[in-house]
Scaffold this active site. Structure first.
Site, PDB file in Angstrom:
ATOM      1  N   LYS A 279       0.727  -1.143   0.010  1.00 24.65           N
ATOM      2  CA  LYS A 279      -0.084  -0.001   0.000  1.00 24.65           C
ATOM      3  C   LYS A 279       0.927   1.522   0.079  1.00 24.65           C
ATOM      4  O   LYS A 279       1.627   1.402   1.052  1.00 24.65           O
ATOM      5  CB  LYS A 279      -0.676   0.042   1.436  1.00 24.65           C
ATOM      6  CG  LYS A 279      -1.903  -1.038   1.274  1.00 24.65           C
ATOM      7  CD  LYS A 279      -2.608  -0.894   2.800  1.00 24.65           C
ATOM      8  CE  LYS A 279      -3.490  -2.027   3.057  1.00 24.65           C
ATOM      9  NZ  LYS A 279      -3.667  -2.341   4.306  1.00 24.65           N
TER      10      LYS A 279
ATOM     11  N   GLY B 188       9.919  -6.751   8.364  1.00 25.76           N
ATOM     12  CA  GLY B 188       9.576  -8.115   8.576  1.00 25.76           C
ATOM     13  C   GLY B 188       9.453  -8.663   7.327  1.00 25.76           C
ATOM     14  O   GLY B 188       9.995  -9.902   6.961  1.00 25.76           O
TER      15      GLY B 188
END
Ligand code: 3PG
Ligand code: MG
Length: 412
Positions: free
Chosen positions: A217, A370
């Site tokens: 996004k 991550g």
């Protein structure tokens, strides 16, 4: 300059804390990806491994280590509802125990009777873990008073606080922000090391400084792109985020992920980049699939020609070459976010090519986040190919953006 408000040298170090015989509440980020298709297995234990040094040091120095951590974003209004829905940290405690080579006592609540009895039973050097701190709705409450109530219960379990959960320092949560304000505290080695690397990125980096931003996004990253326009020489946009940039250029995007409401903001960022002379690099071709599945039919199309009914899932071959060329002269690189759906082998080539191009840069290379870190490991690219693999995506981006990070503010 972004981020310079909180130099790592201002963070008190765990090395200077007298921990022997003390109950140390250690906030770690053990938020590892789980295989949600069924098994609930840990798919990448990088964050647990990154947290081992401080746990070992504290234990070796005779502390009674009580680990406070979160897993996922549990849903539900009460502790009971959240605990019933999971995810439980028990699987993480057991992985930690095997990595540490010693038992890790597990409390089935966060600041209730189980926690009290587990902590009371600890001897010097022992390690315990509390259940998912986000099972307590107050952990993430916006209302300071609600968090304060919970944090008083949590604080009664410890004498000292060590903040080592770098991936969560951008959250103003009870165990990240309020708890260190109540107890004598210090930063763990992971937090100090992460901040020291980010400082190098924002203070006079060797140039060209190339930033690669992927992931889904643009809304998560528009703020940081705005700040990076004052810092980076070149910004490469890839992954799911690129399709909103395509739309902003007037290209059709088919079924690709699109944040239509962010198109005006993306256009503003593109105009700003042009004004400031910062090169924004977008994919020139795309692998598109007829559905989101590992065995979907797929083809390569130009960036401006995604057909109706198809969705972008990876960078195309010309884009992989373009990205490598745009990284070839870099002296500093920060990379956050995969270039495609690397979890599906058929669509991992873009992320692999990107990772290899970043790895080939001889200067300071930082992989943030991550997902990118998990991608690197999943693709079998040696971690030593990069200067630093950060355990925090959101946290490192917000640092680069120049935001005050609550977990660092509280420790400083
Ligand atoms: C992360 O995974 O980014 C950190 O552990 C923070 O988790 P959160 O985004 O759910 O707050
Ligand atoms: Mg995250």
């Amino acid at each position: 300059m972004p981020g310079l408000k909180l130099p790592s040298s201002k963070l008190p170090s765990v090395d200077d804390l007298s921990v022997a015989g003390q109950r140390v509440l250690l906030r770690s980020d053990l938020n590892v990806p789980l295989d949600l298709t069924g098994t609930g297995e840990i798919t990448d234990d990088g964050r647990i491994r990154a947290s081992l040094p401080v746990i070992r040091t504290l234990s070796d120095r005779g502390a009674r280590v009580v680990i406070v951590a979160h897993l996922g974003r549990p849903a539900g209004g009460s502790f009971a509802e959240r605990a019933a829905g999971g995810p439980s940290l028990r699987v993480v405690a057991s992985r930690l125990s095997s990595l540490l080579g010693k038992p890790v006592e597990f409390a089935t609540d966060v600041a209730g009777p189980s926690a009290a009895s587990v902590v009371a039973g600890l001897g010097d050097g022992d390690v315990a873990m509390l259940e998912n701190v986000r099972f307590e709705p107050a952990e993430t409450a916006k209302d300071d008073a609600v968090r304060a109530d919970f944090v008083a219960r949590l604080a009664s379990l410890g004498d000292l606080y060590v903040g080592d959960g770098f991936g969560a320092v951008h959250r103003k949560h009870a165990s990240v922000y309020d708890l260190p304000l109540l107890l004598p505290h210090a930063a763990g080695g992971l937090v100090s090391a992460e901040v020291a690397v980010l400082e190098r990125l924002v203070s006079d980096p060797d140039r060209p400084f190339v930033v690669v931003l992927g992931g889904k996004k643009p809304s998560d990253k528009l703020g940081v792109i705005g700040s990076l326009l004052g810092l980076a020489d070149r910004i490469v946009i890839c992954g799911g985020m690129a399709y909103t940039f395509f739309a902003a250029r007037g290209y059709p995007v088919g079924n690709s992920v699109l944040e239509a409401d962010r198109i005006p903001d993306v256009q503003a960022v593109m105009a700003d980049a042009e004004k400031r002379g910062v090169e924004l690099v977008l994919p020139v071709d795309v692998v598109v699939a007829d559905r989101f599945a590992p065995d979907a039919s797929h083809q390569v199309v130009p960036a401006s020609g995604i057909p109706d009914g198809w969705e972008g899932v990876d960078a195309g071959p010309r884009t992989r070459e373009l990205f490598a060329a745009k990284l070839a002269d870099a002296k500093t690189v920060f990379w956050n976010g995969p270039a495609g759906v690397f979890e599906f082998p058929a669509f991992a080539a873009g992320t692999r090519a990107l990772a290899e191009a970043v790895a080939a840069v001889p200067g300071l290379t930082v992989v943030g986040g991550g997902d990118s870190a998990a991608a690197v490991r999943a693709l079998g690219i040696p971690e030593s190919s990069f200067s630093h693999i950060s355990t925090g995506g959101g946290a490192s981006l917000e640092y680069l953006e120049g935001k005050m990070l609550p977990g660092l503010v509280a420790l400083a």
